[in-house]
Design a protein around this motif. Structure first.
Motif, PDB file in Angstrom:
ATOM      1  N   ASN A 134       0.817  -1.222   0.000  1.00 16.75           N
ATOM      2  CA  ASN A 134       0.000   0.000   0.000  1.00 16.75           C
ATOM      3  C   ASN A 134       0.848   1.269   0.000  1.00 16.75           C
ATOM      4  OD1 ASN A 134      -2.365  -1.540   0.024  1.00 16.75           O
ATOM      5  ND2 ASN A 134      -2.365  -1.641   2.245  1.00 16.75           N
ATOM      6  N   LYS A 135       1.888   1.278  -0.821  1.00 19.19           N
ATOM      7  CA  LYS A 135       2.776   2.445  -0.905  1.00 19.19           C
ATOM      8  C   LYS A 135       3.023   2.807  -2.366  1.00 19.19           C
ATOM      9  CE  LYS A 135       5.110   1.447   3.447  1.00 19.19           C
ATOM     10  NZ  LYS A 135       4.054   2.040   4.195  1.00 19.19           N
ATOM     11  N   VAL A 136       3.207   4.103  -2.592  1.00 14.72           N
ATOM     12  CA  VAL A 136       3.613   4.624  -3.894  1.00 14.72           C
ATOM     13  C   VAL A 136       4.676   5.686  -3.663  1.00 14.72           C
ATOM     14  CG1 VAL A 136       1.441   4.177  -5.112  1.00 14.72           C
ATOM     15  CG2 VAL A 136       1.769   6.348  -3.933  1.00 14.72           C
ATOM     16  N   GLY A 137       5.374   6.024  -4.700  1.00  9.39           N
ATOM     17  CA  GLY A 137       6.330   7.125  -4.675  1.00  9.39           C
ATOM     18  C   GLY A 137       5.995   8.075  -5.809  1.00  9.39           C
ATOM     19  N   HIS A 138       4.970   8.913  -5.606  1.00  6.13           N
ATOM     20  CA  HIS A 138       4.510   9.807  -6.669  1.00  6.13           C
ATOM     21  C   HIS A 138       4.992  11.232  -6.430  1.00  6.13           C
ATOM     22  CE1 HIS A 138       1.075   7.020  -8.191  1.00  6.13           C
ATOM     23  NE2 HIS A 138       2.271   6.477  -8.293  1.00  6.13           N
ATOM     24  N   PHE A 139       5.169  11.952  -7.531  1.00  2.00           N
ATOM     25  CA  PHE A 139       5.835  13.246  -7.507  1.00  2.00           C
ATOM     26  C   PHE A 139       4.909  14.441  -7.713  1.00  2.00           C
ATOM     27  CE2 PHE A 139       8.920  10.078  -8.519  1.00  2.00           C
ATOM     28  CZ  PHE A 139      10.099  10.511  -7.953  1.00  2.00           C
ATOM     29  N   TYR A 140       3.749  14.230  -8.259  1.00  2.00           N
ATOM     30  CA  TYR A 140       2.889  15.344  -8.648  1.00  2.00           C
ATOM     31  C   TYR A 140       1.525  15.235  -7.971  1.00  2.00           C
ATOM     32  CZ  TYR A 140       6.562  15.929 -12.022  1.00  2.00           C
ATOM     33  OH  TYR A 140       7.789  16.103 -12.590  1.00  2.00           O
TER      34      TYR A 140
END
Length: 189
Positions: A134-140
């Motif tokens: 349940n993790k993401v590494g999003h930038f925007y």
């Protein structure tokens, strides 16, 4: 033919996530012997459970140079430090409906109604298992603004031994959405 009303309240929590709620209710009010109005409303918050975790990505671009030329491209590293947030994919929904029922006579009834809803989900609802469950590494920024209104009319009647129903509706919906496509640009490059 009679006043009535009701409501429902709910609270919830997700293991490893946030808290949510649902509140809904209605009221039915006779206006005359042949006319009544029903009003319905709801508010809901879906708990977030996806974490946007600290992540850096390095874009390395390979450019074929012409003979005798030197490739001077430098890798670019970006960070999502300003977007890190736990349980960032919550959604809020608000709406209402109003319907008026009019008995024209013993055989014919009109029911005009209008309903509207606004939903504003944040974040993404997918996960990157390489970063953890349940993790993401999003930038925007990732969000949606979904608003709609629907007007409808139903006419019910009886002609001889035939029941007749006519219904029509009109929907106006606006959806604005922002999504992070940094993963695509990385793998494309």
């Amino acid at each position: 033919s009679a006043f009535s009303g009701g409501y429902g309240l709910e609270g919830n929590t997700l293991s490893g996530g946030d808290n949510g709620y649902l509140a809904e209710g209605y009221v039915n009010v006779p206006l005359t012997d042949t006319m009544a109005i029903r009003l319905v409303g709801w508010a809901r918050q879906d708990a977030g459970f996806i974490d946007n975790v600290l992540f850096e990505r390095t874009f390395v671009s390979t450019v074929e140079s012409l003979p005798g030329e030197t490739n001077t491209r430098t890798p670019i590293t970006t960070s999502n430090a300003d977007r890190v947030e736990d349980n960032y994919n919550k959604a809020e929904t608000y709406g209402a409906r109003a319907a008026l029922r009019i008995d024209l006579n013993d055989s014919w009834t009109l029911t005009p109604s209008v309903m509207a809803q606004k939903q504003t989900p944040d974040g993404a609802f997918g996960a990157d298992r390489t970063l953890g469950e349940n993790k993401v590494g999003h930038f925007y920024p990732e969000d949606t603004d979904d608003q709609w209104v629907q007007a409808a009319l139903t006419v019910e009647g009886r002609v001889g031994s035939f029941d007749m129903v006519y219904t029509a509706s009109y929907l106006d919906r606006d959806v604005d959405s922002n999504s992070d496509y940094a993963d695509y640009s990385y793998w494309y490059d």
